[in-house]
Design a protein around this motif. Sequence first.
Motif, PDB file in Angstrom:
ATOM      1  N   GLU A 130       0.831  -1.206   0.000  1.00  0.00           N
ATOM      2  CA  GLU A 130       0.000   0.000   0.000  1.00  0.00           C
ATOM      3  C   GLU A 130       0.865   1.255   0.000  1.00  0.00           C
ATOM      4  OE1 GLU A 130      -3.197   0.030  -0.700  1.00  0.00           O
ATOM      5  OE2 GLU A 130      -2.950  -2.142  -0.808  1.00  0.00           O
ATOM      6  N   ARG A 131       1.970   1.216   0.717  1.00  0.00           N
ATOM      7  CA  ARG A 131       2.901   2.365   0.746  1.00  0.00           C
ATOM      8  C   ARG A 131       3.505   2.600  -0.638  1.00  0.00           C
ATOM      9  NH1 ARG A 131       4.435   7.211   2.441  1.00  0.00           N
ATOM     10  NH2 ARG A 131       6.670   7.393   2.633  1.00  0.00           N
ATOM     11  N   VAL A 132       3.917   1.519  -1.289  1.00  0.00           N
ATOM     12  CA  VAL A 132       4.483   1.632  -2.641  1.00  0.00           C
ATOM     13  C   VAL A 132       3.420   2.143  -3.612  1.00  0.00           C
ATOM     14  CG1 VAL A 132       5.437   0.321  -4.580  1.00  0.00           C
ATOM     15  CG2 VAL A 132       6.299  -0.071  -2.280  1.00  0.00           C
ATOM     16  N   ALA A 133       2.191   1.637  -3.497  1.00  0.00           N
ATOM     17  CA  ALA A 133       1.104   2.101  -4.363  1.00  0.00           C
ATOM     18  C   ALA A 133       0.851   3.596  -4.146  1.00  0.00           C
ATOM     19  CB  ALA A 133      -0.153   1.288  -4.100  1.00  0.00           C
ATOM     20  N   TRP A 134       0.896   4.041  -2.884  1.00  0.00           N
ATOM     21  CA  TRP A 134       0.715   5.461  -2.590  1.00  0.00           C
ATOM     22  C   TRP A 134       1.829   6.291  -3.234  1.00  0.00           C
ATOM     23  CZ3 TRP A 134       3.653   9.218  -0.267  1.00  0.00           C
ATOM     24  CH2 TRP A 134       2.997  10.427  -0.013  1.00  0.00           C
ATOM     25  N   LEU A 135       3.084   5.822  -3.095  1.00  0.00           N
ATOM     26  CA  LEU A 135       4.216   6.528  -3.699  1.00  0.00           C
ATOM     27  C   LEU A 135       4.082   6.580  -5.219  1.00  0.00           C
ATOM     28  CD1 LEU A 135       7.161   5.181  -1.525  1.00  0.00           C
ATOM     29  CD2 LEU A 135       6.330   7.533  -1.611  1.00  0.00           C
ATOM     30  N   ASN A 136       3.623   5.482  -5.815  1.00  0.00           N
ATOM     31  CA  ASN A 136       3.420   5.437  -7.262  1.00  0.00           C
ATOM     32  C   ASN A 136       2.390   6.484  -7.687  1.00  0.00           C
ATOM     33  OD1 ASN A 136       3.729   4.473  -9.890  1.00  0.00           O
ATOM     34  ND2 ASN A 136       2.023   3.056  -9.648  1.00  0.00           N
ATOM     35  N   ALA A 137       1.279   6.572  -6.955  1.00  0.00           N
ATOM     36  CA  ALA A 137       0.256   7.570  -7.263  1.00  0.00           C
ATOM     37  C   ALA A 137       0.810   8.979  -7.084  1.00  0.00           C
ATOM     38  CB  ALA A 137      -0.968   7.357  -6.371  1.00  0.00           C
ATOM     39  N   PHE A 138       1.606   9.175  -6.046  1.00  0.00           N
ATOM     40  CA  PHE A 138       2.227  10.475  -5.811  1.00  0.00           C
ATOM     41  C   PHE A 138       3.127  10.872  -6.980  1.00  0.00           C
ATOM     42  CE2 PHE A 138       5.812  12.996  -4.246  1.00  0.00           C
ATOM     43  CZ  PHE A 138       5.148  14.085  -3.698  1.00  0.00           C
ATOM     44  N   LEU A 139       3.943   9.919  -7.442  1.00  0.00           N
ATOM     45  CA  LEU A 139       4.840  10.191  -8.570  1.00  0.00           C
ATOM     46  C   LEU A 139       4.064  10.446  -9.855  1.00  0.00           C
ATOM     47  CD1 LEU A 139       7.674   7.627  -7.846  1.00  0.00           C
ATOM     48  CD2 LEU A 139       7.785  10.110  -7.614  1.00  0.00           C
ATOM     49  N   ASP A 140       2.987   9.697 -10.070  1.00  0.00           N
ATOM     50  CA  ASP A 140       2.146   9.946 -11.246  1.00  0.00           C
ATOM     51  C   ASP A 140       1.598  11.367 -11.212  1.00  0.00           C
ATOM     52  OD1 ASP A 140       2.514   7.426 -12.277  1.00  0.00           O
ATOM     53  OD2 ASP A 140       0.602   6.634 -11.543  1.00  0.00           O
ATOM     54  N   HIS A 141       1.119  11.779 -10.038  1.00  0.00           N
ATOM     55  CA  HIS A 141       0.579  13.126  -9.884  1.00  0.00           C
ATOM     56  C   HIS A 141       1.686  14.167 -10.093  1.00  0.00           C
ATOM     57  CE1 HIS A 141      -1.943  16.368  -8.466  1.00  0.00           C
ATOM     58  NE2 HIS A 141      -0.989  16.717  -7.631  1.00  0.00           N
ATOM     59  N   ALA A 142       2.857  13.916  -9.535  1.00  0.00           N
ATOM     60  CA  ALA A 142       3.975  14.857  -9.672  1.00  0.00           C
ATOM     61  C   ALA A 142       4.402  14.981 -11.131  1.00  0.00           C
ATOM     62  CB  ALA A 142       5.153  14.420  -8.807  1.00  0.00           C
ATOM     63  N   SER A 143       4.419  13.860 -11.863  1.00  0.00           N
ATOM     64  CA  SER A 143       4.834  13.928 -13.264  1.00  0.00           C
ATOM     65  C   SER A 143       3.809  14.655 -14.113  1.00  0.00           C
ATOM     66  CB  SER A 143       5.110  12.532 -13.821  1.00  0.00           C
ATOM     67  OG  SER A 143       3.918  11.803 -13.919  1.00  0.00           O
TER      68      SER A 143
END
Length: 156
Positions: A130-143
């Motif tokens: 879940e932490r990795v999924a959250w980070l992935n979503a964060f990076l998608d949003h940042a990009s």
Amino acid sequence: MSSLVQAVNKVAASLEHNGHLRRFYASLKWIQCAEETRDASEIEAYQTSSSLDSHLSSRLSVVSRQEVVRKYPSSLAVDAAACATSRGDICSAVELLEQGRALLWTRSARFHTPLDDLRDSSQKGRELAERVAWLNAFLDHASSNLSTVGTSKMVL
């Protein structure tokens, strides 16, 4: 760094018999040298590094890919685009950003199956996934908001 060191790294990054991983690390050193001296080969160094990184992502083992990701400058595509833009080469800037975006999506796609396995392993595995999924979503949003970033160095 001297122009001799830069030339050696440029040659090392282009020699086929060095293998993709050694060539990639040489290209990173080439970028560093070219940045320090503001050499005209700076864009070429970024392009070489980006090309080699995409080869590495498709050919290396999972462990080797993780090592590259740990040593890989996370802002390389953004720095490359900033370099190209500062030199007036907008087409190269767009190409380098697109290569970086494609590479991030490729890496992200490769982590989905291991995440599913991790989720199924245990409660701790679920929490980590879940932490990795959250980070992935964060990076998608940042990009997706990258165009609003006013500097080539992003700190996450």
